[in-house]
Write an enzyme that holds these catalytic residues in place. Structure first.
Site, PDB file in Angstrom:
ATOM      1  CD  GLU A 122      -3.072  -1.231   0.489  1.00 10.94           C
ATOM      2  OE1 GLU A 122      -3.066  -0.267  -0.161  1.00 10.94           O
ATOM      3  OE2 GLU A 122      -3.507  -2.283   0.326  1.00 10.94           O
ATOM      4  CB  CYS A 164      -1.723   7.533   1.167  1.00 11.46           C
ATOM      5  SG  CYS A 164      -3.135   6.415   2.007  1.00 11.46           S
TER       6      CYS A 164
HETATM    7  P1  NAP Z   1       8.126   5.026   4.821  1.00 12.64           P
HETATM    8  O1  NAP Z   1       9.321   6.032   5.215  1.00 12.64           O
HETATM    9  O2  NAP Z   1       8.360   4.469   3.554  1.00 12.64           O
HETATM   10  O3  NAP Z   1       7.880   4.119   6.126  1.00 12.64           O
HETATM   11  C1  NAP Z   1       6.753   3.301   6.295  1.00 12.64           C
HETATM   12  C2  NAP Z   1       7.196   2.153   7.403  1.00 12.64           C
HETATM   13  O4  NAP Z   1       8.484   1.428   6.602  1.00 12.64           O
HETATM   14  C3  NAP Z   1       7.896   2.569   8.668  1.00 12.64           C
HETATM   15  O5  NAP Z   1       7.638   1.646   9.547  1.00 12.64           O
HETATM   16  C4  NAP Z   1       9.371   2.566   8.423  1.00 12.64           C
HETATM   17  O6  NAP Z   1       9.834   2.492   9.655  1.00 12.64           O
HETATM   18  C5  NAP Z   1       9.603   1.319   7.724  1.00 12.64           C
HETATM   19  N1  NAP Z   1      10.807   1.430   6.610  1.00 12.64           N
HETATM   20  C6  NAP Z   1      11.496   2.449   6.125  1.00 12.64           C
HETATM   21  N2  NAP Z   1      12.562   1.885   5.437  1.00 12.64           N
HETATM   22  C7  NAP Z   1      12.267   0.617   5.492  1.00 12.64           C
HETATM   23  C8  NAP Z   1      13.202  -0.543   5.008  1.00 12.64           C
HETATM   24  N3  NAP Z   1      14.170  -0.551   4.151  1.00 12.64           N
HETATM   25  N4  NAP Z   1      12.729  -1.859   5.094  1.00 12.64           N
HETATM   26  C9  NAP Z   1      11.568  -2.140   5.992  1.00 12.64           C
HETATM   27  N5  NAP Z   1      11.142  -1.270   6.502  1.00 12.64           N
HETATM   28  C10 NAP Z   1      11.129   0.189   6.177  1.00 12.64           C
HETATM   29  O7  NAP Z   1       6.606   5.912   4.742  1.00 12.64           O
HETATM   30  P2  NAP Z   1       6.398   7.103   5.891  1.00 12.64           P
HETATM   31  O8  NAP Z   1       6.958   8.241   5.652  1.00 12.64           O
HETATM   32  O9  NAP Z   1       6.249   6.156   7.092  1.00 12.64           O
HETATM   33  O10 NAP Z   1       4.531   6.908   5.558  1.00 12.64           O
HETATM   34  C11 NAP Z   1       4.373   7.934   4.517  1.00 12.64           C
HETATM   35  C12 NAP Z   1       4.028   7.275   3.114  1.00 12.64           C
HETATM   36  O11 NAP Z   1       3.038   6.072   3.394  1.00 12.64           O
HETATM   37  C13 NAP Z   1       3.425   7.962   1.945  1.00 12.64           C
HETATM   38  O12 NAP Z   1       4.204   7.905   0.786  1.00 12.64           O
HETATM   39  C14 NAP Z   1       1.927   7.522   1.986  1.00 12.64           C
HETATM   40  O13 NAP Z   1       1.307   7.979   0.679  1.00 12.64           O
HETATM   41  C15 NAP Z   1       2.092   6.163   2.221  1.00 12.64           C
HETATM   42  N6  NAP Z   1       0.957   5.590   2.724  1.00 12.64           N
HETATM   43  C16 NAP Z   1       0.116   4.832   1.824  1.00 12.64           C
HETATM   44  C17 NAP Z   1      -1.229   4.384   2.359  1.00 12.64           C
HETATM   45  C18 NAP Z   1      -1.811   3.382   1.438  1.00 12.64           C
HETATM   46  O14 NAP Z   1      -2.895   2.867   1.745  1.00 12.64           O
HETATM   47  N7  NAP Z   1      -1.658   3.118   0.195  1.00 12.64           N
HETATM   48  C19 NAP Z   1      -1.530   4.458   3.684  1.00 12.64           C
HETATM   49  C20 NAP Z   1      -0.772   5.465   4.435  1.00 12.64           C
HETATM   50  C21 NAP Z   1       0.298   5.935   4.098  1.00 12.64           C
HETATM   51  P3  NAP Z   1      10.765   3.786  10.211  1.00 12.64           P
HETATM   52  O15 NAP Z   1       9.527   4.853  10.686  1.00 12.64           O
HETATM   53  O16 NAP Z   1      11.472   3.186  11.453  1.00 12.64           O
HETATM   54  O17 NAP Z   1      11.821   4.468   9.161  1.00 12.64           O
END
Ligand code: NAP
Length: 483
Positions: free
Chosen positions: A253, A287
């Site tokens: 997602e 998102c």
């Molecule tokens: P993110 O930086 O991609 O992080 C998401 C999660 O992944 C966090 O728990 C993060 O941990 C972890 N993570 C980061 N790098 C990783 C890696 N290399 N391997 C495994 N896990 C890793 O995203 P975010 O800033 O938290 O969230 C915002 C994004 O989420 C936006 O792009 C938004 O559009 C998207 N989103 C999508 C949906 C949907 O339903 N499609 C819903 C909500 C949000 P850490 O926090 O410890 O870095």
């Protein structure tokens, strides 16, 4: 520090026990309002993650009946309802969204557990009406195995509810990794799971800490059969590559870049009112929130004024204050991104309708970014191409239906989209042409527990919610039986 009966154990949870990091390392969680330290959580890594996966694999050996799983799901609904205020308070303090909105997110989360409890009979074995090859054919929906659930910060309880409800319904033990920015709501949820449910050890495990090493371990471990991730497209791509050698099933997602199309025959007041709810929820850090507002050129200035009249009533402040509508952005990076999008748009010729360029942030924690509206946005601008994730309303214009469709699809993302029109035939044409998995028609509503939600194109694959989401963590096993 944040005092709460749900945060007595600010620890990870592995094999039924609260645990610290082996190294004793911790991560600090801050309040985005003022940078105050709320709590420390363990800074775990590969060793603790491996133990969590092993505990989950062991838990697979004690399967639970459908009825048992339904009881657990209903138990979670009850626990969330009973603790919505306190969960909402924790969520508000670590994320920044208003307390009342945070309680709404707890209700939304409860909806996923309730939906799965009510519909999980769909996972019972199915005997086919047809009898090909003179056999009786039965399809069993087996748990896929131990699963990893990785969630972002923008919906600290909503996003895990979508995954955990379906995983428990499928009887899959889980290893959960929350965002390091908002792990406290997850710890509080685990506190409820620990107190209120009789889950076997290893059924649910929580690891907090460095994303890279934990993520790599989850991708590399052969006993993790499904990795369900919500977050950025950038990290999603890394997970695809990392888990490819094992052909691991992924549910992704990812990011969005939602168009919000307003035709000249739309009810402009309804479109403006819906935009306020859609755009400013979570401070614009969702998102599914409108990222590119596209309005027919004949009504664009009028529409901008209607949005301004409503947005100017929004109160920006600490989410714990009862009349706050809009909290701080989650951190400095988030704030500076919105600021960059605004200055870039103004430099490239957009017109300011409401707000002004606020000063750069000097602190690392969140900052208050006021509602801001710009008109005359074009595809060259950063706010058109990237997710802004903040309370900036960028309005572009179009002159025909065909142009609106072309502009809307002009993105690699395909998550949410919206259109407002009084002409149903036009709506049906436009909906069919939009390359988005969610199309709000005369509504700014995002997903609901009862309906499937996910992405097309680079917004990911797999679905959460609805019957489709219920099947994300099962493997159909087909058994033809001869006489
Ligand atoms: P993110 O930086 O991609 O992080 C998401 C999660 O992944 C966090 O728990 C993060 O941990 C972890 N993570 C980061 N790098 C990783 C890696 N290399 N391997 C495994 N896990 C890793 O995203 P975010 O800033 O938290 O969230 C915002 C994004 O989420 C936006 O792009 C938004 O559009 C998207 N989103 C999508 C949906 C949907 O339903 N499609 C819903 C909500 C949000 P850490 O926090 O410890 O870095």
């Amino acid at each position: 520090m944040l005092e709460s009966s749900l945060l007595r154990n600010c620890q990870g949870y592995i094999n039924g026990h609260w645990v610290d990091a082996d190294s004793g390392k911790t991560l600090t969680v801050y309040n985005p309002v003022d940078g105050a330290t709320l709590a420390q959580v363990p800074g775990m890594g590969p060793e603790e993650t491996t133990r969590a996966v092993e505990a989950a694999r062991e838990a697979l050996k004690t399967p639970a009946s459908l009825e048992q799983r339904r009881t657990w799901l209903n138990g979670i609904v009850q626990a969330l309802q009973d603790n919505r205020e306190e969960l909402g308070r924790i969520l508000c303090m670590e994320h920044g969204k208003p307390w009342k909105e945070a309680q709404g997110e707890v209700d939304y989360a409860a909806g996923f557990f309730r939906y799965c409890a009510e519909h999980m009979d769909a996972l019972a074995p199915r005997v086919l009406d047809e009898k090909p090859r003179n056999c009786t054919w039965t399809v069993h929906y087996r748990p896929a195995g131990a699963v990893a659930l990785v969630t972002p910060w923008n919906f600290p309880i909503g996003m895990i509810a979508k995954k955990l409800s379906a995983a428990l319904a499928a009887d899959c033990p889980c290893v959960i990794k929350p965002s390091s920015k908002t792990p406290l709501t997850m710890v509080a949820l685990f506190s409820l799971l620990d107190q209120a449910l009789d889950l076997p050890p290893g059924k649910v495990n929580l690891v907090t800490g460095s994303a890279g090493p934990i993520g790599d371990t989850l991708c590399d471990h052969p006993d993790i059969r499904v990795l369900s991730f919500t977050g950025s497209t950038e990290v999603g791509r890394e997970l695809i590559e990392r888990s490819a050698p094992q052909v691991k099933k992924l549910t992704l997602e990812l990011g969005g870049n939602a168009p919000y199309i307003v035709f000249e025959d739309a009810d402009l007041d309804a479109a403006a009112e819906n935009l306020i709810g859609n755009k400013f929820r979570g401070g614009g850090q969702t998102c599914v929130c409108a990222n590119r507002i596209m309005v027919h050129e004949s009504v664009a200035a009028d529409f901008a004024e209607r949005v301004k009249a409503r947005a100017s009533k929004l109160k920006v402040g600490d989410g714990l204050e009862p009349d706050t509508d809009l909290g701080p952005l989650v951190d400095r990076n988030g704030y500076e991104k919105v600021r960059r999008h605004l200055t870039d748009a103004l430099d490239k010729g957009a017109e300011l309708v409401m707000g002004d360029v606020p000063p750069s942030l000097e602190n690392d924690w969140g900052g208050f970014f006021p509602p801001t509206i710009v008109l005359g946005v074009s595809p060259q601008m950063a706010c058109w191409k990237e997710e802004t994730f903040g309370p900036l309303v960028p309005i572009a214009t179009f002159s025909s239906e065909a142009q609106a469709i072309e502009m809307a699809n002009q993105t690699e993302f395909g998550l949410a989209s919206y259109l407002f029109t009084g002409d149903d035939a036009r709506a049906q044409r436009v909906i069919a042409a939009l390359e988005f998995a969610h199309v709000g028609y005369n509504t700014g509503s995002g997903p609901a527990p009862e309906a499937p939600f996910g992405g097309m194109k680079q917004s990911g694959y797999g679905r959460e919610g609805g019957l489709e989401g219920l099947f994300e963590f099962v493997e159909p096993q087909t058994v033809p039986r001869g006489s």
